[in-house]
Design an enzyme around this catalytic site. Sequence first.
Site, PDB file in Angstrom:
ATOM      1  N   ASP A  11       2.618  13.952 -31.240  1.00  0.00           N
ATOM      2  CA  ASP A  11       3.655  14.128 -32.251  1.00  0.00           C
ATOM      3  C   ASP A  11       3.489  13.079 -33.352  1.00  0.00           C
ATOM      4  OD1 ASP A  11       4.903  16.249 -30.785  1.00  0.00           O
ATOM      5  OD2 ASP A  11       5.825  14.760 -29.472  1.00  0.00           O
ATOM      6  N   LYS A  33      -1.121  18.378 -26.255  1.00  0.00           N
ATOM      7  CA  LYS A  33      -0.045  19.267 -26.699  1.00  0.00           C
ATOM      8  C   LYS A  33       0.183  19.074 -28.192  1.00  0.00           C
ATOM      9  CE  LYS A  33       4.476  18.838 -26.752  1.00  0.00           C
ATOM     10  NZ  LYS A  33       5.728  19.422 -27.223  1.00  0.00           N
ATOM     11  N   ASP A  60       2.469  24.272 -28.607  1.00  0.00           N
ATOM     12  CA  ASP A  60       3.914  24.364 -28.321  1.00  0.00           C
ATOM     13  C   ASP A  60       4.619  24.881 -29.577  1.00  0.00           C
ATOM     14  OD1 ASP A  60       6.380  24.120 -27.126  1.00  0.00           O
ATOM     15  OD2 ASP A  60       6.474  21.937 -27.324  1.00  0.00           O
ATOM     16  N   LYS A  62       6.800  27.555 -29.667  1.00  0.00           N
ATOM     17  CA  LYS A  62       8.133  28.123 -29.369  1.00  0.00           C
ATOM     18  C   LYS A  62       8.416  29.355 -30.234  1.00  0.00           C
ATOM     19  CE  LYS A  62      10.202  23.804 -27.645  1.00  0.00           C
ATOM     20  NZ  LYS A  62       9.197  22.781 -27.934  1.00  0.00           N
ATOM     21  N   ASP A  65      10.767  35.865 -32.392  1.00  0.00           N
ATOM     22  CA  ASP A  65      10.907  36.831 -33.488  1.00  0.00           C
ATOM     23  C   ASP A  65      10.905  38.222 -32.854  1.00  0.00           C
ATOM     24  OD1 ASP A  65      10.731  38.107 -36.107  1.00  0.00           O
ATOM     25  OD2 ASP A  65       9.890  36.225 -36.841  1.00  0.00           O
ATOM     26  N   ASN A  68       6.958  42.751 -32.208  1.00  0.00           N
ATOM     27  CA  ASN A  68       5.751  43.048 -32.973  1.00  0.00           C
ATOM     28  C   ASN A  68       5.207  41.811 -33.690  1.00  0.00           C
ATOM     29  OD1 ASN A  68       3.927  45.128 -34.061  1.00  0.00           O
ATOM     30  ND2 ASN A  68       4.845  44.524 -36.023  1.00  0.00           N
ATOM     31  N   THR A  69       6.107  41.020 -34.257  1.00  0.00           N
ATOM     32  CA  THR A  69       5.699  39.824 -34.997  1.00  0.00           C
ATOM     33  C   THR A  69       5.155  38.751 -34.065  1.00  0.00           C
ATOM     34  OG1 THR A  69       7.290  40.295 -36.740  1.00  0.00           O
ATOM     35  CG2 THR A  69       6.526  38.024 -36.580  1.00  0.00           C
ATOM     36  N   THR A 116      17.022  21.141 -24.642  1.00  0.00           N
ATOM     37  CA  THR A 116      17.887  20.072 -24.117  1.00  0.00           C
ATOM     38  C   THR A 116      18.784  19.488 -25.211  1.00  0.00           C
ATOM     39  OG1 THR A 116      16.029  18.555 -24.393  1.00  0.00           O
ATOM     40  CG2 THR A 116      16.427  19.394 -22.183  1.00  0.00           C
ATOM     41  N   GLY A 205       4.401  11.970 -24.073  1.00  0.00           N
ATOM     42  CA  GLY A 205       4.155  11.558 -25.451  1.00  0.00           C
ATOM     43  C   GLY A 205       4.260  10.066 -25.620  1.00  0.00           C
ATOM     44  N   ARG A 206       5.472   9.629 -25.975  1.00  0.00           N
ATOM     45  CA  ARG A 206       5.666   8.218 -26.346  1.00  0.00           C
ATOM     46  C   ARG A 206       5.243   7.182 -25.311  1.00  0.00           C
ATOM     47  NH1 ARG A 206      11.525   9.574 -28.404  1.00  0.00           N
ATOM     48  NH2 ARG A 206      11.177  11.031 -26.695  1.00  0.00           N
TER      49      ARG A 206
HETATM   50  O1  C5P Z   1       9.515  11.852 -24.806  1.00  0.00           O
HETATM   51  P1  C5P Z   1       8.057  12.166 -25.020  1.00  0.00           P
HETATM   52  O2  C5P Z   1       7.503  11.513 -26.253  1.00  0.00           O
HETATM   53  O3  C5P Z   1       7.202  11.915 -23.799  1.00  0.00           O
HETATM   54  O4  C5P Z   1       8.073  13.730 -25.260  1.00  0.00           O
HETATM   55  C1  C5P Z   1       6.877  14.449 -25.213  1.00  0.00           C
HETATM   56  C2  C5P Z   1       7.092  15.840 -25.730  1.00  0.00           C
HETATM   57  O5  C5P Z   1       7.997  16.554 -24.925  1.00  0.00           O
HETATM   58  C3  C5P Z   1       7.616  15.909 -27.163  1.00  0.00           C
HETATM   59  O6  C5P Z   1       6.746  16.780 -27.873  1.00  0.00           O
HETATM   60  C4  C5P Z   1       8.998  16.472 -27.025  1.00  0.00           C
HETATM   61  O7  C5P Z   1       9.302  17.348 -28.078  1.00  0.00           O
HETATM   62  C5  C5P Z   1       8.948  17.215 -25.710  1.00  0.00           C
HETATM   63  N1  C5P Z   1      10.232  17.171 -25.002  1.00  0.00           N
HETATM   64  C6  C5P Z   1      10.867  18.358 -24.695  1.00  0.00           C
HETATM   65  N2  C5P Z   1      12.045  18.362 -24.014  1.00  0.00           N
HETATM   66  C7  C5P Z   1      12.622  17.208 -23.643  1.00  0.00           C
HETATM   67  C8  C5P Z   1      11.991  15.992 -23.933  1.00  0.00           C
HETATM   68  C9  C5P Z   1      10.785  16.007 -24.622  1.00  0.00           C
HETATM   69  O8  C5P Z   1      10.341  19.430 -25.008  1.00  0.00           O
HETATM   70  N3  C5P Z   1      13.778  17.237 -22.985  1.00  0.00           N
END
Ligand code: C5P
Length: 225
Positions: A11, A33, A60, A62, A65, A68-69, A116, A205-206
């Site tokens: 991200d 991802k 990812d 998500k 629609d 068909n789209t 979430t 991620g982080r």
């Molecule tokens: O928190 P972190 O940086 O590890 O998140 C990794 C990925 O998971 C991010 O792309 C975030 O959008 C996604 N994520 C999610 N649902 C959550 C927490 C994080 O889809 N509850």
Amino acid sequence: MNHNPVFLALDLPRLDAAEALARKVSGHIGGIKLGLEFFCAHGHHGVHELHKLGLPIFLDLKLHDIPNTVAAAMQAIHVLEPAIVTVHAAGGRAMMEDAKAAAGENTKVVGVTVLTSLDDDDLTAIGVKAGPQEQALRLAELAQSAGLDGIVCSGHEVGAIHKQWKDGFFVVPGLRPADSGNGDQKRIVTPRQARDDGASVLVIGRPISRAEDPLAAAKAIEATL
Ligand code: C5P
């Protein structure tokens, strides 16, 4: 088979920074991802660049629609050979069926249930009477019956869902390593815990991307799995 289930969430707004980070940790993660932000900013070109690292790619996006789209969008990303693509289960049965039918043979199509970021009040405001958990379970069942490969779910619920959907493919985000300095150790789910409970993919991620030493962080997580 003991491949690494960790997909690094890239991200980061800049392509060069995302590429450099992925390259640095590439020996210690199982895939990458890429989210909507990355795809809108860098498109197919960005995905091709990251493909050069030779790791599976999770798009990812998500998608949500008319059937068909969404099917046409799945066909348009087919050339990118994604290992995993997400669609919103709230798009309905026909949309999910058509998304799966349009996906490549080697692409897992996974349903997003309830974000979430939505609470009870948010669901009420859009006319959904069920609470987030009840709604998530309903959409998980719908995703399964529509022929999707699995769903995105939290580490807190993957164990229970796995029991009901034995061969499901479960993508689990929101994980924190045990040493992440989170004082509330009871509520965090570690990568190891999620894997033991049935997660197929661990989205992280982080804890890696914002670590002082991302390579050391990725290695430390790998060592727990
Ligand atoms: O928190 P972190 O940086 O590890 O998140 C990794 C990925 O998971 C991010 O792309 C975030 O959008 C996604 N994520 C999610 N649902 C959550 C927490 C994080 O889809 N509850």
